[in-house]
Design a protein around this motif. Structure first.
Motif, PDB file in Angstrom:
ATOM      1  N   MET A 116      60.183  51.819  54.027  1.00 54.22           N
ATOM      2  CA  MET A 116      60.960  52.348  55.131  1.00 54.22           C
ATOM      3  C   MET A 116      60.892  53.874  55.094  1.00 54.22           C
ATOM      4  SD  MET A 116      64.955  51.632  56.123  1.00 54.22           S
ATOM      5  CE  MET A 116      64.724  50.044  56.872  1.00 54.22           C
ATOM      6  N   ASP A 117      60.765  54.458  56.246  1.00 52.67           N
ATOM      7  CA  ASP A 117      60.722  55.904  56.378  1.00 52.67           C
ATOM      8  C   ASP A 117      62.020  56.498  55.833  1.00 52.67           C
ATOM      9  OD1 ASP A 117      60.615  58.542  57.225  1.00 52.67           O
ATOM     10  OD2 ASP A 117      59.737  58.036  59.152  1.00 52.67           O
ATOM     11  N   SER A 118      61.911  57.523  54.978  1.00 54.16           N
ATOM     12  CA  SER A 118      63.105  58.094  54.350  1.00 54.16           C
ATOM     13  C   SER A 118      63.982  58.846  55.357  1.00 54.16           C
ATOM     14  CB  SER A 118      62.704  59.027  53.206  1.00 54.16           C
ATOM     15  OG  SER A 118      61.972  60.121  53.720  1.00 54.16           O
ATOM     16  N   GLU A 119      63.443  59.135  56.529  1.00 54.96           N
ATOM     17  CA  GLU A 119      64.223  59.843  57.540  1.00 54.96           C
ATOM     18  C   GLU A 119      64.791  58.882  58.587  1.00 54.96           C
ATOM     19  OE1 GLU A 119      62.665  63.543  59.033  1.00 54.96           O
ATOM     20  OE2 GLU A 119      61.194  63.547  57.428  1.00 54.96           O
ATOM     21  N   LYS A 149      67.011  54.960  58.927  1.00 57.08           N
ATOM     22  CA  LYS A 149      67.692  53.826  58.299  1.00 57.08           C
ATOM     23  C   LYS A 149      68.216  52.899  59.383  1.00 57.08           C
ATOM     24  CE  LYS A 149      69.412  56.395  54.335  1.00 57.08           C
ATOM     25  NZ  LYS A 149      70.590  56.868  53.633  1.00 57.08           N
ATOM     26  N   SER A 156      59.341  53.550  62.552  1.00 62.19           N
ATOM     27  CA  SER A 156      60.699  53.008  62.585  1.00 62.19           C
ATOM     28  C   SER A 156      60.868  52.009  63.731  1.00 62.19           C
ATOM     29  CB  SER A 156      61.730  54.130  62.669  1.00 62.19           C
ATOM     30  OG  SER A 156      61.440  55.029  63.699  1.00 62.19           O
ATOM     31  N   GLN A 171      59.647  48.821  62.350  1.00 67.18           N
ATOM     32  CA  GLN A 171      60.638  48.279  61.411  1.00 67.18           C
ATOM     33  C   GLN A 171      61.767  47.580  62.166  1.00 67.18           C
ATOM     34  OE1 GLN A 171      61.750  51.780  59.261  1.00 67.18           O
ATOM     35  NE2 GLN A 171      59.941  51.724  57.932  1.00 67.18           N
TER      36      GLN A 171
END
Length: 89
Positions: free
Chosen positions: A1-4, A6, A28, A31
């Motif tokens: 998952m992209d850290s920027e 959620k 994202s 996702q």
């Protein structure tokens, strides 16, 4: 998952609440679509909260909308709230 980015997930009976936080881009978006496919047959309503997304949104919106339209053909109701709700229409 992209850290920027959620996705906070909460299931309340037949309702799935998703709070999108951070930068929404092509990764994202994928996702989110994958997560929706995991839940779409188990809930009656999906509520997507968009107010915590970053203002700089850049991704292939047409591809995302095509995937979302296909998901909307499933027997589930989608409710989108917040500043960026128009991304999901």
């Amino acid at each position: 998952m992209d850290s920027e980015f959620k996705i906070l997930t909460h299931v309340n009976g037949d309702y799935l609440h998703l709070k999108l936080i951070g930068k929404f881009n092509g990764v994202s978006a994928r996702q989110l679509i994958d997560l929706l496919w995991r839940y779409v047959r188990n809930v009656s309503t999906v509520i997507i909260h968009t107010s915590s997304l970053a203002k700089d949104i850049q991704f292939a919106q047409d591809e995302f909308r095509d995937d979302l339209l296909f998901l909307r053909k499933q027997p589930v109701r989608f409710i989108v709230t917040g500043e960026f709700a128009s991304l999901f229409s």
